[in-house]
Write a protein that holds these residues in place. Structure first.
Motif, PDB file in Angstrom:
ATOM      1  N   VAL A 136      54.944 -97.386 -20.775  1.00 58.21           N
ATOM      2  CA  VAL A 136      53.887 -98.256 -20.259  1.00 58.21           C
ATOM      3  C   VAL A 136      53.955 -99.581 -21.010  1.00 58.21           C
ATOM      4  CG1 VAL A 136      51.388 -98.551 -19.999  1.00 58.21           C
ATOM      5  CG2 VAL A 136      52.421 -96.302 -19.655  1.00 58.21           C
ATOM      6  N   PRO A 137      54.336-100.670 -20.330  1.00 63.36           N
ATOM      7  CA  PRO A 137      54.441-101.970 -21.005  1.00 63.36           C
ATOM      8  C   PRO A 137      53.060-102.515 -21.384  1.00 63.36           C
ATOM      9  CG  PRO A 137      55.478-102.003 -18.815  1.00 63.36           C
ATOM     10  CD  PRO A 137      54.694-100.752 -18.905  1.00 63.36           C
ATOM     11  N   ILE A 138      53.042-103.326 -22.436  1.00 62.83           N
ATOM     12  CA  ILE A 138      51.807-103.994 -22.870  1.00 62.83           C
ATOM     13  C   ILE A 138      52.007-105.496 -22.724  1.00 62.83           C
ATOM     14  CG2 ILE A 138      50.181-104.354 -24.770  1.00 62.83           C
ATOM     15  CD1 ILE A 138      51.102-101.656 -25.914  1.00 62.83           C
ATOM     16  N   LEU A 139      51.095-106.136 -22.009  1.00 64.69           N
ATOM     17  CA  LEU A 139      51.184-107.586 -21.767  1.00 64.69           C
ATOM     18  C   LEU A 139      50.108-108.333 -22.541  1.00 64.69           C
ATOM     19  CD1 LEU A 139      52.255-106.164 -19.049  1.00 64.69           C
ATOM     20  CD2 LEU A 139      51.768-108.366 -18.020  1.00 64.69           C
ATOM     21  N   GLY A 140      50.370-109.643 -22.751  1.00 63.00           N
ATOM     22  CA  GLY A 140      49.315-110.499 -23.284  1.00 63.00           C
ATOM     23  C   GLY A 140      49.316-110.556 -24.780  1.00 63.00           C
ATOM     24  N   ALA A 141      50.001-111.543 -25.331  1.00 63.77           N
ATOM     25  CA  ALA A 141      50.088-111.624 -26.779  1.00 63.77           C
ATOM     26  C   ALA A 141      48.750-112.016 -27.388  1.00 63.77           C
ATOM     27  CB  ALA A 141      51.152-112.640 -27.167  1.00 63.77           C
ATOM     28  N   ASP A 142      47.949-112.731 -26.629  1.00 62.12           N
ATOM     29  CA  ASP A 142      46.754-113.356 -27.194  1.00 62.12           C
ATOM     30  C   ASP A 142      45.566-113.004 -26.303  1.00 62.12           C
ATOM     31  OD1 ASP A 142      44.697-115.057 -27.854  1.00 62.12           O
ATOM     32  OD2 ASP A 142      46.010-116.784 -28.163  1.00 62.12           O
ATOM     33  N   ILE A 143      44.512-112.455 -26.889  1.00 67.72           N
ATOM     34  CA  ILE A 143      43.418-112.012 -26.033  1.00 67.72           C
ATOM     35  C   ILE A 143      42.628-113.179 -25.447  1.00 67.72           C
ATOM     36  CG2 ILE A 143      43.247-109.813 -27.284  1.00 67.72           C
ATOM     37  CD1 ILE A 143      40.498-110.712 -28.250  1.00 67.72           C
ATOM     38  N   GLU A 144      42.951-114.420 -25.859  1.00 64.57           N
ATOM     39  CA  GLU A 144      42.271-115.573 -25.263  1.00 64.57           C
ATOM     40  C   GLU A 144      42.878-115.959 -23.902  1.00 64.57           C
ATOM     41  OE1 GLU A 144      39.519-116.493 -26.539  1.00 64.57           O
ATOM     42  OE2 GLU A 144      39.819-115.286 -28.328  1.00 64.57           O
ATOM     43  N   VAL A 145      44.096-115.453 -23.634  1.00 64.00           N
ATOM     44  CA  VAL A 145      44.745-115.798 -22.362  1.00 64.00           C
ATOM     45  C   VAL A 145      43.929-115.259 -21.189  1.00 64.00           C
ATOM     46  CG1 VAL A 145      46.805-115.382 -20.949  1.00 64.00           C
ATOM     47  CG2 VAL A 145      47.038-115.888 -23.387  1.00 64.00           C
ATOM     48  N   LYS A 146      43.744-116.070 -20.164  1.00 65.78           N
ATOM     49  CA  LYS A 146      43.027-115.636 -18.960  1.00 65.78           C
ATOM     50  C   LYS A 146      43.865-114.633 -18.183  1.00 65.78           C
ATOM     51  CE  LYS A 146      39.330-118.533 -18.503  1.00 65.78           C
ATOM     52  NZ  LYS A 146      39.664-119.830 -19.150  1.00 65.78           N
ATOM     53  N   LEU A 147      43.198-113.623 -17.615  1.00 63.57           N
ATOM     54  CA  LEU A 147      43.904-112.579 -16.894  1.00 63.57           C
ATOM     55  C   LEU A 147      44.689-113.143 -15.715  1.00 63.57           C
ATOM     56  CD1 LEU A 147      44.227-109.576 -17.240  1.00 63.57           C
ATOM     57  CD2 LEU A 147      42.390-109.223 -15.626  1.00 63.57           C
ATOM     58  N   GLU A 148      44.121-114.142 -15.045  1.00 62.81           N
ATOM     59  CA  GLU A 148      44.809-114.673 -13.864  1.00 62.81           C
ATOM     60  C   GLU A 148      46.180-115.247 -14.198  1.00 62.81           C
ATOM     61  OE1 GLU A 148      42.596-117.075 -11.161  1.00 62.81           O
ATOM     62  OE2 GLU A 148      40.800-115.849 -11.347  1.00 62.81           O
ATOM     63  N   GLU A 149      46.294-115.792 -15.405  1.00 64.40           N
ATOM     64  CA  GLU A 149      47.597-116.345 -15.800  1.00 64.40           C
ATOM     65  C   GLU A 149      48.662-115.254 -15.945  1.00 64.40           C
ATOM     66  OE1 GLU A 149      47.178-118.891 -19.272  1.00 64.40           O
ATOM     67  OE2 GLU A 149      45.212-119.553 -18.556  1.00 64.40           O
TER      68      GLU A 149
ATOM     69  N   ILE B 252      50.241-100.489 -16.387  1.00 61.91           N
ATOM     70  CA  ILE B 252      50.515-101.410 -17.490  1.00 61.91           C
ATOM     71  C   ILE B 252      49.211-101.609 -18.269  1.00 61.91           C
ATOM     72  CG2 ILE B 252      52.416-102.654 -16.348  1.00 61.91           C
ATOM     73  CD1 ILE B 252      49.232-104.470 -16.653  1.00 61.91           C
ATOM     74  N   LEU B 253      49.373-102.065 -19.514  1.00 61.67           N
ATOM     75  CA  LEU B 253      48.221-102.333 -20.372  1.00 61.67           C
ATOM     76  C   LEU B 253      48.165-103.832 -20.677  1.00 61.67           C
ATOM     77  CD1 LEU B 253      48.001 -99.818 -23.363  1.00 61.67           C
ATOM     78  CD2 LEU B 253      46.116-100.591 -21.916  1.00 61.67           C
ATOM     79  N   ILE B 254      46.944-104.383 -20.707  1.00 55.28           N
ATOM     80  CA  ILE B 254      46.740-105.757 -21.155  1.00 55.28           C
ATOM     81  C   ILE B 254      46.140-105.678 -22.557  1.00 55.28           C
ATOM     82  CG2 ILE B 254      45.720-108.004 -20.599  1.00 55.28           C
ATOM     83  CD1 ILE B 254      47.306-106.912 -18.289  1.00 55.28           C
ATOM     84  N   ARG B 255      46.791-106.317 -23.514  1.00 54.62           N
ATOM     85  CA  ARG B 255      46.354-106.243 -24.909  1.00 54.62           C
ATOM     86  C   ARG B 255      44.873-106.644 -25.062  1.00 54.62           C
ATOM     87  NH1 ARG B 255      50.923-107.859 -27.669  1.00 54.62           N
ATOM     88  NH2 ARG B 255      51.309-105.653 -28.029  1.00 54.62           N
ATOM     89  N   GLY B 256      44.113-105.779 -25.738  1.00 54.67           N
ATOM     90  CA  GLY B 256      42.708-106.074 -26.011  1.00 54.67           C
ATOM     91  C   GLY B 256      41.824-106.057 -24.785  1.00 54.67           C
ATOM     92  N   HIS B 257      42.334-105.597 -23.676  1.00 54.71           N
ATOM     93  CA  HIS B 257      41.542-105.650 -22.453  1.00 54.71           C
ATOM     94  C   HIS B 257      41.486-104.306 -21.731  1.00 54.71           C
ATOM     95  CE1 HIS B 257      40.498-107.959 -18.511  1.00 54.71           C
ATOM     96  NE2 HIS B 257      39.976-106.777 -18.562  1.00 54.71           N
ATOM     97  N   GLY B 258      42.586-103.860 -21.145  1.00 52.24           N
ATOM     98  CA  GLY B 258      42.530-102.610 -20.403  1.00 52.24           C
ATOM     99  C   GLY B 258      43.780-102.365 -19.602  1.00 52.24           C
ATOM    100  N   SER B 259      43.691-101.445 -18.647  1.00 55.24           N
ATOM    101  CA  SER B 259      44.853-100.980 -17.888  1.00 55.24           C
ATOM    102  C   SER B 259      44.752-101.372 -16.424  1.00 55.24           C
ATOM    103  CB  SER B 259      44.928 -99.452 -17.978  1.00 55.24           C
ATOM    104  OG  SER B 259      43.737 -98.891 -17.446  1.00 55.24           O
TER     105      SER B 259
END
Lengths: 190, 190, 190, 190
Positions: free
Chosen positions: D116-129, D144-151
């Motif tokens: 399961v890949p993990i995306l998003g190095a920085d939790i300040e990045v907007k999900l839409e990007e 997939i997982l978004i770092r500091g956010h969810g699946s």
């Protein structure tokens, strides 16, 4: 009375304070007590799961009562308790291996249960052998823990003995969470 | 209104954010407030568990209100809040012993609650003595934590104050899980 | 029989002992067995989720049965079990990576399950290859663990095999909580 | 379709995979999608909590849709998915801070979700990007997982995307429990 047992039993089960068949409940009725059946599932108590027997005398139904009947009897003989809740709260049992007594460090726990004694140095000891000591300490503290086994809580109402059990577990979980971080909450007995 | 209290109370209880009788809820109605009864079980609120009293004046029912009535009153007097949720979220209470303030490092927490202050250096301090400080800080932060005790959350709607409480606990659990691994999530206040 | 499967399935799911579609249950009926459908959600079993097939002979319904049918069959052929519960209890699975066998240190666990063997050195091994060893050990121990996978429990009654599964998980959680504090509960096999 | 959303939403909420208002669900219907309302409580979805809009075109109802509508749209435009589940599973989010990708070490997880890949190095990045990258990776990995956010999880059926989410969280909890004991389960990607 059945609905009272059902509400408390379900509360204990859904909060994980008893397993599928562990734990037992009783209330005192004059010279008698009503106690859960041996191995009854507290999460779904039916009418047939309640057994009435004497506090000092056996009835035909006595052999059906919870295996911990003698502890309940001993408590009723020696204290003013009208209700007893015996449960297996997981964090409380975990701390029973690491603490000499439980001293809650949260406000709800401290207010209700300033100090919870832990009995039973050796988990091989039979519970019946501890009955007198349980009865002696529970009169004073409302809740006690048996090392490696579980809790006994007493009150005038089954709901209240249940409430004390819930509060004990929550206080123990808090202490556990802090202990796992090597944090000393710094609370001492009131 | 009863169904609103019931839904929020049950949500708090089933998620473990209050014990069997802890926590309390209120909503403001003009010069009055409706608050849960002293010791009422939030998991199963009945009509008789709601008490109406004045925000500044006592009524006959005042002595039946939650023991934390004065904190609720102080919040309504000093802020624009129309609803207050007081709970005992376990991971938030655990972190109240280790942090100066809660800074969520998950997106849901950061968006709603960038910073949650923690009050009360000493768990022996009475909650009423903190009422003014609670009211002052909660107007700005929506949610505050009392060390070793629990959370207060405010909003225009009871459901929203409940939602903030849930989010606080989830953010605190995440921080706890990372802390237990010695991982610093690296988030700082926005 | 459906209601029995439903009660046990729901109990396993609500306690987190199976995921949304994992785990499987069966009972023996003479030369046949009734087993849950491949991928059926144990938390909400419907009539169509039960499949009947032979213990030694296939029926038309056999391909619909749980993928672990062969393990259930092997257990029924080689032991006196009348019911089998296969679950994925999380703390038990965690300890399956750290222990050679599970020795409960709580009274409820020790009484029912003095020793739970752990099978399967390598999580790549197919479960069917372990079927004979599972059947051999489960006859003696009532419950066994497969490393990185889950538990099998047997009894004369589905409810009892379920109860053993619950007790295993609670004993494993206790051992895990103590292990995380570096506390050795000091219990050895009875 | 409502009952499908309700069953999945309730399953996510009762297992703690979403908060009181977090998370969102959608299914594709030809050129349209049905998605949960902005801030709808997944634990108790009502008919009014479902919003229909176009996959490429807006409708009057579009502003009512979940704030993560654009990610759902991007997934439907770029993959063959017919259902999307977005949740905030707590152990998965915790591991998103410590891992580069999730490699389940339990059999259920490994079989369904080898990596399961993990995306998003920085939790300040907007999900839409991240929408394009989410759509690209989820076509291949199902979850997939978004770092500091969810699946995010996709499938042909809402129930199956839900199932993948549950399995991800259980695999992450297992890895977390082992990590907290400093145990390396030794599993590598299949």
């Amino acid at each position: 009375m059945l609905s009272q047992f059902q509400a408390v039993g379900q509360g204990l089960f859904t909060q994980g304070l008893v397993s599928a068949q562990g734990g037992n409940l009783s209330v005192k009725l004059g010279e008698h007590l009503v106690i859960t059946h041996r191995g009854s599932p507290l999460g779904s108590i039916q009418e047939g799961d309640l057994v009435q027997t004497g506090i000092t005398k056996n009835s035909r139904a006595t052999p059906l009562a919870s295996t911990e009947l003698e502890v309940h009897r001993c408590i009723y003989k020696n204290t003013s308790a009208l209700a007893v809740v015996h449960a297996h709260p997981p964090y409380a049992v975990a701390l029973s291996f690491t603490e000499e007594e439980i001293v809650p460090c949260d406000v709800e726990g401290r207010t209700l249960l300033p100090r919870v004694p832990i009995l039973g140095a050796d988990i091989e000891v039979k519970l019946e052998e501890l009955a007198d000591e349980i009865a002696r300490l529970i009169g004073e503290h409302k809740v006690i823990l048996i090392r490696g086994h579980g809790s006994f809580a007493v009150s005038q109402l089954l709901e209240e003995a249940y409430y004390y059990t819930v509060v004990l577990e929550r206080s123990c979980r808090l202490r556990y969470l802090l202990k796992a971080l090597d944090v000393d909450p710094g609370a001492s007995p009131i």
